[in-house]
Design an enzyme around this catalytic site. Structure first.
Site, PDB file in Angstrom:
ATOM      1  CB  SER A  55       2.787   3.558   7.971  1.00 36.24           C
ATOM      2  OG  SER A  55       2.191   4.824   8.141  1.00 36.24           O
ATOM      3  CG  ASP A 347      -1.606   3.251  15.214  1.00 37.57           C
ATOM      4  OD1 ASP A 347      -2.252   4.144  14.652  1.00 37.57           O
ATOM      5  OD2 ASP A 347      -0.614   2.708  14.689  1.00 37.57           O
ATOM      6  CG  HIS A 350      -0.958   3.678  11.187  1.00 43.55           C
ATOM      7  ND1 HIS A 350      -0.073   3.784  12.229  1.00 43.55           N
ATOM      8  CD2 HIS A 350      -0.327   4.145  10.088  1.00 43.55           C
ATOM      9  CE1 HIS A 350       1.073   4.291  11.780  1.00 43.55           C
ATOM     10  NE2 HIS A 350       0.944   4.522  10.491  1.00 43.55           N
TER      11      HIS A 350
END
Ligand SMILES: *[C@@H]1O[C@H](CO)[C@@H](O)[C@H](O)[C@H]1NC(C)=O
Ligand SMILES: *[C@@H]1O[C@H](CO)[C@@H](O)[C@H](O)[C@H]1NC(C)=O
Ligand SMILES: *[C@@H]1O[C@H](CO)[C@@H](O)[C@H](O)[C@H]1NC(C)=O
Length: 381
Positions: A55, A347, A350
Protein backbone atom coordinates in the site's frame (compact mmCIF):
# COMPACT_ATOMS: atom_id res chain seq x y z
CA UNK A 1 -13.61 16.27 13.46
CA UNK A 2 -16.25 15.21 10.94
CA UNK A 3 -18.11 12.01 11.44
CA UNK A 4 -18.84 9.58 8.65
CA UNK A 5 -21.06 6.57 8.48
CA UNK A 6 -20.63 3.82 5.94
CA UNK A 7 -22.59 0.73 5.13
CA UNK A 8 -21.45 -2.50 6.84
CA UNK A 9 -19.63 -3.81 3.77
CA UNK A 10 -16.96 -1.28 4.68
CA UNK A 11 -16.05 -3.23 7.71
CA UNK A 12 -15.10 -6.12 5.44
CA UNK A 13 -12.90 -3.91 3.34
CA UNK A 14 -11.15 -2.46 6.34
CA UNK A 15 -10.53 -5.91 7.73
CA UNK A 16 -9.05 -7.04 4.46
CA UNK A 17 -6.88 -3.96 4.19
CA UNK A 18 -5.75 -4.30 7.77
CA UNK A 19 -5.13 -7.96 7.71
CA UNK A 20 -3.20 -7.69 4.60
CA UNK A 21 -2.17 -5.17 6.68
CA UNK A 22 -11.17 23.33 -0.92
CA UNK A 23 -7.79 22.10 0.54
CA UNK A 24 -5.55 23.49 -2.22
CA UNK A 25 -4.52 26.22 0.19
CA UNK A 26 -2.91 23.74 2.51
CA UNK A 27 -0.98 22.30 -0.38
CA UNK A 28 0.64 25.59 -1.13
CA UNK A 29 1.38 26.02 2.56
CA UNK A 30 3.16 22.73 2.53
CA UNK A 31 5.61 23.89 -0.10
CA UNK A 32 6.84 26.63 2.22
CA UNK A 33 7.99 24.04 4.67
CA UNK A 34 11.56 23.42 5.58
CA UNK A 35 12.12 21.23 2.53
CA UNK A 36 14.24 21.71 -0.50
CA UNK A 37 12.09 20.84 -3.49
CA UNK A 38 14.53 18.80 -5.50
CA UNK A 39 13.48 18.50 -9.12
CA UNK A 40 15.04 16.12 -11.54
CA UNK A 41 13.76 16.96 -14.97
CA UNK A 42 14.27 14.45 -17.74
CA UNK A 43 15.81 15.78 -20.91
CA UNK A 44 16.56 12.43 -22.53
CA UNK A 45 12.92 11.35 -22.95
CA UNK A 46 10.18 9.71 -20.92
CA UNK A 47 11.41 7.65 -18.01
CA UNK A 48 10.01 4.14 -17.66
CA UNK A 49 9.29 2.80 -14.20
CA UNK A 50 8.07 -0.55 -12.94
CA UNK A 51 7.10 -0.60 -9.31
CA UNK A 52 6.51 -3.52 -6.96
CA UNK A 53 5.21 -3.27 -3.43
CA UNK A 54 2.39 -2.81 -0.96
CA UNK A 55 0.00 0.00 0.00
CA UNK A 56 2.91 2.40 0.44
CA UNK A 57 3.11 2.59 -3.35
CA UNK A 58 -0.25 1.17 -4.55
CA UNK A 59 -1.73 3.75 -6.93
CA UNK A 60 -5.00 1.87 -7.44
CA UNK A 61 -4.10 -1.81 -7.77
CA UNK A 62 -6.26 -3.18 -4.96
CA UNK A 63 -9.26 -1.27 -6.24
CA UNK A 64 -8.74 -2.60 -9.77
CA UNK A 65 -7.71 -6.09 -8.75
CA UNK A 66 -10.25 -6.82 -6.06
CA UNK A 67 -12.97 -4.39 -7.04
CA UNK A 68 -12.97 -2.65 -3.67
CA UNK A 69 -14.24 0.89 -3.74
CA UNK A 70 -12.03 3.19 -1.70
CA UNK A 71 -14.09 6.39 -1.35
CA UNK A 72 -13.40 9.86 -0.04
CA UNK A 73 -11.88 11.09 2.20
CA UNK A 74 -9.15 8.89 0.65
CA UNK A 75 -7.71 11.01 -2.13
CA UNK A 76 -9.48 14.20 -0.99
CA UNK A 77 -6.37 16.31 -1.63
CA UNK A 78 -4.93 16.79 -5.09
CA UNK A 79 -7.20 14.21 -6.78
CA UNK A 80 -10.45 15.25 -5.07
CA UNK A 81 -11.70 11.74 -5.69
CA UNK A 82 -10.90 8.21 -4.79
CA UNK A 83 -8.01 6.74 -6.77
CA UNK A 84 -7.44 3.61 -4.72
CA UNK A 85 -4.53 5.13 -2.86
CA UNK A 86 -4.65 4.73 0.92
CA UNK A 87 -3.80 8.34 1.58
CA UNK A 88 -5.53 11.72 1.54
CA UNK A 89 -3.57 12.52 -1.63
CA UNK A 90 -0.35 11.59 -3.33
CA UNK A 91 2.09 8.86 -2.40
CA UNK A 92 5.88 9.03 -2.42
CA UNK A 93 5.95 7.37 -5.84
CA UNK A 94 3.62 10.04 -7.24
CA UNK A 95 6.00 12.78 -6.13
CA UNK A 96 8.93 10.84 -7.61
CA UNK A 97 7.06 10.60 -10.94
CA UNK A 98 6.32 14.34 -10.78
CA UNK A 99 10.01 15.01 -10.26
CA UNK A 100 10.77 13.23 -13.55
CA UNK A 101 7.95 15.08 -15.27
CA UNK A 102 6.12 11.90 -16.11
CA UNK A 103 2.52 10.93 -15.39
CA UNK A 104 1.58 8.78 -12.40
CA UNK A 105 2.05 5.07 -12.89
CA UNK A 106 -1.03 3.17 -14.02
CA UNK A 107 -1.85 0.11 -11.94
CA UNK A 108 -1.10 -3.01 -13.98
CA UNK A 109 -4.57 -4.40 -13.23
CA UNK A 110 -6.49 -1.24 -14.19
CA UNK A 111 -8.35 -2.14 -17.38
CA UNK A 112 -9.69 1.29 -18.27
CA UNK A 113 -7.85 4.53 -18.85
CA UNK A 114 -4.42 3.11 -18.20
CA UNK A 115 -1.36 4.43 -19.95
CA UNK A 116 1.59 2.10 -19.72
CA UNK A 117 3.91 4.16 -21.90
CA UNK A 118 5.93 5.14 -18.80
CA UNK A 119 5.80 1.73 -17.13
CA UNK A 120 3.37 0.04 -14.78
CA UNK A 121 2.66 -0.30 -11.10
CA UNK A 122 2.34 -3.83 -9.75
CA UNK A 123 2.09 -2.76 -6.09
CA UNK A 124 -1.00 -3.93 -4.26
CA UNK A 125 -2.20 -2.91 -0.86
CA UNK A 126 -1.56 -5.58 1.78
CA UNK A 127 1.08 -7.40 -0.25
CA UNK A 128 3.82 -9.40 1.40
CA UNK A 129 6.76 -11.35 0.06
CA UNK A 130 5.61 -14.59 1.70
CA UNK A 131 3.74 -16.83 1.23
CA UNK A 132 5.09 -16.68 -2.30
CA UNK A 133 2.09 -17.88 -4.30
CA UNK A 134 -0.54 -15.84 -2.48
CA UNK A 135 -2.07 -12.90 -4.34
CA UNK A 136 -0.42 -10.43 -4.64
CA UNK A 137 2.93 -11.43 -3.20
CA UNK A 138 6.11 -9.87 -4.61
CA UNK A 139 6.80 -13.07 -6.56
CA UNK A 140 3.37 -12.88 -8.24
CA UNK A 141 3.91 -9.20 -8.99
CA UNK A 142 7.17 -10.04 -10.74
CA UNK A 143 5.46 -12.84 -12.68
CA UNK A 144 2.84 -10.33 -13.76
CA UNK A 145 5.68 -8.11 -14.91
CA UNK A 146 7.15 -10.95 -16.99
CA UNK A 147 3.75 -11.44 -18.58
CA UNK A 148 3.50 -7.72 -19.31
CA UNK A 149 6.97 -7.82 -20.81
CA UNK A 150 6.49 -10.87 -23.03
CA UNK A 151 3.07 -9.65 -24.16
CA UNK A 152 4.46 -6.23 -25.10
CA UNK A 153 7.23 -7.85 -27.13
CA UNK A 154 4.85 -10.35 -28.76
CA UNK A 155 2.22 -7.77 -29.70
CA UNK A 156 4.92 -5.62 -31.27
CA UNK A 157 5.69 -8.52 -33.64
CA UNK A 158 1.99 -8.57 -34.55
CA UNK A 159 2.06 -4.99 -35.74
CA UNK A 160 0.75 -3.26 -32.60
CA UNK A 161 2.37 0.10 -31.98
CA UNK A 162 3.06 2.28 -28.95
CA UNK A 163 4.33 -0.65 -26.89
CA UNK A 164 7.47 -0.78 -24.81
CA UNK A 165 10.33 -2.60 -26.51
CA UNK A 166 13.36 -4.63 -25.40
CA UNK A 167 15.49 -1.51 -24.99
CA UNK A 168 12.80 0.21 -22.91
CA UNK A 169 12.69 -2.72 -20.50
CA UNK A 170 16.47 -2.64 -20.22
CA UNK A 171 16.58 1.10 -19.53
CA UNK A 172 13.64 1.11 -17.15
CA UNK A 173 13.85 1.71 -13.43
CA UNK A 174 12.66 -1.16 -11.23
CA UNK A 175 11.45 0.00 -7.82
CA UNK A 176 10.72 -2.25 -4.86
CA UNK A 177 9.12 -1.19 -1.58
CA UNK A 178 7.90 -4.20 0.35
CA UNK A 179 8.33 -5.94 3.69
CA UNK A 180 6.18 -3.88 6.01
CA UNK A 181 3.31 -6.37 5.95
CA UNK A 182 5.69 -9.30 6.41
CA UNK A 183 7.09 -7.58 9.49
CA UNK A 184 3.63 -6.78 10.71
CA UNK A 185 2.62 -10.43 10.39
CA UNK A 186 5.87 -11.54 12.05
CA UNK A 187 5.13 -9.37 15.09
CA UNK A 188 1.56 -10.63 15.29
CA UNK A 189 2.50 -14.30 15.18
CA UNK A 190 5.54 -13.79 17.45
CA UNK A 191 3.25 -12.67 20.26
CA UNK A 192 6.03 -10.95 22.18
CA UNK A 193 8.86 -13.28 21.18
CA UNK A 194 11.34 -10.95 19.48
CA UNK A 195 13.63 -13.81 18.44
CA UNK A 196 10.75 -15.16 16.41
CA UNK A 197 10.38 -11.80 14.63
CA UNK A 198 14.09 -11.87 13.79
CA UNK A 199 13.80 -15.41 12.44
CA UNK A 200 11.18 -14.28 9.92
CA UNK A 201 13.44 -11.66 8.33
CA UNK A 202 15.96 -13.69 6.25
CA UNK A 203 13.37 -15.50 4.08
CA UNK A 204 11.67 -12.17 3.32
CA UNK A 205 14.94 -10.56 2.24
CA UNK A 206 15.63 -13.69 0.19
CA UNK A 207 12.40 -13.05 -1.74
CA UNK A 208 13.49 -9.48 -2.51
CA UNK A 209 16.85 -10.82 -3.67
CA UNK A 210 15.12 -13.40 -5.89
CA UNK A 211 12.94 -10.68 -7.42
CA UNK A 212 15.97 -8.54 -8.25
CA UNK A 213 18.39 -11.21 -9.37
CA UNK A 214 16.52 -14.26 -10.63
CA UNK A 215 13.45 -12.60 -12.05
CA UNK A 216 14.21 -9.03 -13.08
CA UNK A 217 17.96 -8.99 -13.75
CA UNK A 218 17.80 -12.28 -15.65
CA UNK A 219 15.16 -10.67 -17.84
CA UNK A 220 17.23 -7.65 -18.68
CA UNK A 221 16.57 -5.21 -15.82
CA UNK A 222 19.66 -3.20 -14.88
CA UNK A 223 18.46 -0.28 -12.76
CA UNK A 224 16.98 -0.89 -9.34
CA UNK A 225 15.71 1.30 -6.54
CA UNK A 226 14.94 -0.38 -3.23
CA UNK A 227 13.22 1.27 -0.26
CA UNK A 228 13.88 -0.07 3.20
CA UNK A 229 11.07 -0.39 5.71
CA UNK A 230 9.45 2.26 7.91
CA UNK A 231 9.78 2.86 11.66
CA UNK A 232 6.57 1.00 12.44
CA UNK A 233 7.03 1.67 16.15
CA UNK A 234 6.00 5.27 15.42
CA UNK A 235 2.70 4.26 13.76
CA UNK A 236 -0.44 5.29 15.69
CA UNK A 237 -1.71 1.77 14.94
CA UNK A 238 1.11 0.29 17.01
CA UNK A 239 1.17 3.01 19.65
CA UNK A 240 -2.54 2.50 20.30
CA UNK A 241 -2.05 -1.14 21.32
CA UNK A 242 -2.77 -1.16 25.07
CA UNK A 243 0.44 -1.42 27.16
CA UNK A 244 1.15 -1.74 30.87
CA UNK A 245 3.71 1.05 31.02
CA UNK A 246 5.82 3.31 28.81
CA UNK A 247 9.16 1.55 29.21
CA UNK A 248 9.15 0.51 25.54
CA UNK A 249 8.86 4.13 24.36
CA UNK A 250 12.02 5.80 23.08
CA UNK A 251 13.01 9.46 23.48
CA UNK A 252 10.69 10.47 20.65
CA UNK A 253 7.70 8.46 21.87
CA UNK A 254 7.97 5.54 19.44
CA UNK A 255 7.91 1.87 20.42
CA UNK A 256 11.46 0.52 20.58
CA UNK A 257 10.59 -3.13 19.97
CA UNK A 258 8.80 -2.51 16.67
CA UNK A 259 11.49 -0.13 15.52
CA UNK A 260 14.22 -2.60 16.46
CA UNK A 261 12.43 -5.16 14.30
CA UNK A 262 12.35 -2.70 11.39
CA UNK A 263 16.02 -1.84 11.93
CA UNK A 264 16.98 -5.53 11.92
CA UNK A 265 15.06 -5.95 8.66
CA UNK A 266 16.82 -2.95 7.14
CA UNK A 267 20.26 -4.01 8.23
CA UNK A 268 19.76 -7.41 6.60
CA UNK A 269 18.31 -5.84 3.45
CA UNK A 270 21.18 -3.38 3.20
CA UNK A 271 23.77 -6.19 3.47
CA UNK A 272 22.06 -8.20 0.74
CA UNK A 273 21.77 -5.18 -1.56
CA UNK A 274 25.49 -4.45 -1.11
CA UNK A 275 26.33 -8.05 -1.99
CA UNK A 276 24.06 -7.94 -5.04
CA UNK A 277 25.66 -4.70 -6.21
CA UNK A 278 29.07 -6.36 -6.12
CA UNK A 279 27.78 -9.46 -7.86
CA UNK A 280 25.71 -7.83 -10.62
CA UNK A 281 28.45 -5.54 -11.85
CA UNK A 282 26.57 -4.10 -14.81
CA UNK A 283 23.54 -3.23 -12.65
CA UNK A 284 22.86 -0.16 -10.53
CA UNK A 285 21.03 -0.91 -7.30
CA UNK A 286 20.16 2.04 -5.10
CA UNK A 287 19.25 1.38 -1.47
CA UNK A 288 17.13 4.16 0.03
CA UNK A 289 16.96 4.62 3.79
CA UNK A 290 13.26 5.45 4.14
CA UNK A 291 13.44 4.49 7.82
CA UNK A 292 15.76 7.37 8.70
CA UNK A 293 13.74 9.87 6.69
CA UNK A 294 10.49 8.87 8.37
CA UNK A 295 12.04 8.68 11.82
CA UNK A 296 13.47 12.14 11.41
CA UNK A 297 10.01 13.35 10.46
CA UNK A 298 8.74 12.20 13.85
CA UNK A 299 11.76 13.36 15.83
CA UNK A 300 11.84 16.82 14.25
CA UNK A 301 8.16 17.05 13.36
CA UNK A 302 7.67 20.75 14.07
CA UNK A 303 10.54 21.65 11.77
CA UNK A 304 8.45 20.17 8.94
CA UNK A 305 5.22 21.83 10.03
CA UNK A 306 3.55 18.85 11.69
CA UNK A 307 1.65 19.44 14.93
CA UNK A 308 0.71 15.83 15.35
CA UNK A 309 3.39 13.24 15.10
CA UNK A 310 1.53 10.30 16.64
CA UNK A 311 -2.08 11.14 15.93
CA UNK A 312 -3.82 9.78 12.84
CA UNK A 313 -5.93 12.28 10.92
CA UNK A 314 -8.46 9.64 9.93
CA UNK A 315 -9.49 7.22 12.67
CA UNK A 316 -11.43 7.18 15.90
CA UNK A 317 -11.04 8.12 19.56
CA UNK A 318 -9.23 11.49 19.48
CA UNK A 319 -5.88 12.18 21.19
CA UNK A 320 -3.29 10.92 21.71
CA UNK A 321 -3.43 8.57 18.68
CA UNK A 322 -6.94 8.84 17.21
CA UNK A 323 -6.65 5.16 16.43
CA UNK A 324 -9.09 2.45 17.46
CA UNK A 325 -8.45 -1.07 16.18
CA UNK A 326 -12.18 -1.70 15.73
CA UNK A 327 -13.01 1.62 14.06
CA UNK A 328 -10.29 2.44 11.59
CA UNK A 329 -10.34 5.03 8.82
CA UNK A 330 -13.40 4.33 6.62
CA UNK A 331 -14.87 1.98 9.24
CA UNK A 332 -18.39 2.72 10.49
CA UNK A 333 -18.24 5.78 12.74
CA UNK A 334 -14.73 6.95 11.89
CA UNK A 335 -13.68 10.58 12.19
CA UNK A 336 -11.40 12.61 9.97
CA UNK A 337 -9.49 15.80 10.79
CA UNK A 338 -9.99 18.93 8.73
CA UNK A 339 -6.34 19.65 8.06
CA UNK A 340 -4.36 16.52 7.28
CA UNK A 341 -1.27 18.56 6.51
CA UNK A 342 -0.67 18.92 10.26
CA UNK A 343 -0.50 15.15 10.63
CA UNK A 344 2.31 12.80 9.70
CA UNK A 345 -0.06 9.87 9.79
CA UNK A 346 -3.15 9.75 7.62
CA UNK A 347 -4.89 6.65 8.97
CA UNK A 348 -2.60 5.22 11.62
CA UNK A 349 -0.52 3.18 9.17
CA UNK A 350 -0.24 5.20 5.98
CA UNK A 351 1.37 8.61 5.75
CA UNK A 352 -0.44 11.79 4.85
CA UNK A 353 0.20 13.47 1.52
CA UNK A 354 2.01 16.23 3.40
CA UNK A 355 4.35 13.67 4.95
CA UNK A 356 4.84 11.84 1.64
CA UNK A 357 5.82 15.12 0.02
CA UNK A 358 8.52 15.73 2.62
CA UNK A 359 9.76 12.14 2.37
CA UNK A 360 9.97 12.34 -1.44
CA UNK A 361 11.85 15.61 -1.35
CA UNK A 362 14.33 14.11 1.10
CA UNK A 363 14.75 11.07 -1.14
CA UNK A 364 15.55 13.38 -4.03
CA UNK A 365 18.40 15.02 -2.11
CA UNK A 366 20.24 11.62 -2.46
CA UNK A 367 21.45 12.02 1.12
CA UNK A 368 19.64 8.85 2.12
CA UNK A 369 20.64 6.82 -0.94
CA UNK A 370 23.49 4.39 -1.38
CA UNK A 371 25.07 4.90 -3.86
CA UNK A 372 24.16 8.58 -4.04
CA UNK A 373 22.69 8.71 -7.53
CA UNK A 374 20.50 11.55 -8.72
CA UNK A 375 17.01 10.44 -9.60
CA UNK A 376 17.31 11.82 -13.15
CA UNK A 377 19.77 9.02 -13.77
CA UNK A 378 16.58 7.04 -14.37
CA UNK A 379 15.42 9.17 -17.22
CA UNK A 380 15.25 7.08 -20.37
CA UNK A 381 18.50 6.64 -22.21
C1 LIG B 1 0.32 8.18 -22.63
O1 LIG B 1 1.38 8.89 -22.03
C2 LIG B 1 2.32 9.40 -22.97
C3 LIG B 1 3.51 9.95 -22.20
O2 LIG B 1 3.10 10.75 -21.14
C4 LIG B 1 1.64 10.42 -23.86
O3 LIG B 1 2.55 10.92 -24.80
C5 LIG B 1 0.47 9.74 -24.56
O4 LIG B 1 -0.25 10.69 -25.30
C6 LIG B 1 -0.45 9.07 -23.56
N1 LIG B 1 -1.43 8.29 -24.30
C7 LIG B 1 -2.75 8.41 -24.08
C8 LIG B 1 -3.62 7.52 -24.89
O5 LIG B 1 -3.20 9.20 -23.26
C1 LIG C 1 16.68 16.56 14.14
O1 LIG C 1 17.26 17.73 13.59
C2 LIG C 1 18.53 18.04 14.14
C3 LIG C 1 18.95 19.41 13.60
O2 LIG C 1 18.76 19.48 12.21
C4 LIG C 1 19.51 16.93 13.75
O3 LIG C 1 20.79 17.19 14.29
C5 LIG C 1 18.99 15.61 14.31
O4 LIG C 1 19.84 14.56 13.87
C6 LIG C 1 17.58 15.36 13.85
N1 LIG C 1 17.05 14.19 14.53
C7 LIG C 1 16.95 13.00 13.93
C8 LIG C 1 16.40 11.87 14.75
O5 LIG C 1 17.23 12.80 12.76
C1 LIG D 1 -13.00 1.77 20.31
O1 LIG D 1 -14.21 2.45 20.11
C2 LIG D 1 -15.32 1.84 20.74
C3 LIG D 1 -16.56 2.65 20.31
O2 LIG D 1 -16.41 4.01 20.62
C4 LIG D 1 -15.13 1.84 22.24
O3 LIG D 1 -16.22 1.18 22.85
C5 LIG D 1 -13.83 1.11 22.57
O4 LIG D 1 -13.59 1.19 23.96
C6 LIG D 1 -12.69 1.73 21.80
N1 LIG D 1 -11.50 0.94 22.02
C7 LIG D 1 -10.43 1.44 22.60
C8 LIG D 1 -9.27 0.50 22.79
O5 LIG D 1 -10.36 2.60 22.94
Amino acid sequence: MRKFQFQPSWVTLILVIQSVAVLMIFQSMVSFRFVREAKAVCTGGTPIIFNFGDSNSDTGGIMAGMGYPIPLPEGRLHFGRSTGRLCDGRLIIDFLCESLNTHYLSPYLEALGSNFSNGANFAICGSRTLPRMQAFALYIQTLQFLHFRSRSLYLATQGHTGLLGEQDFRNALYMIDIGQNDMDAAFTEANGNFQHVLSRIPPVIEEIKTAIKQTLYENGARKFWVHNTSPMGCFPQKLAIPRNDDTDLDEHGCLKTYNNGAKAFNSHLSTVIDALSLELKDATIVYVDIYSIKYELVANHSKYGFDNRYMACCGHGGPPYNYNHSITCMGAGFQVCDDGSKHISWDGVHYSEAANRVVASKILTTEYSRPRINFEFFCKG
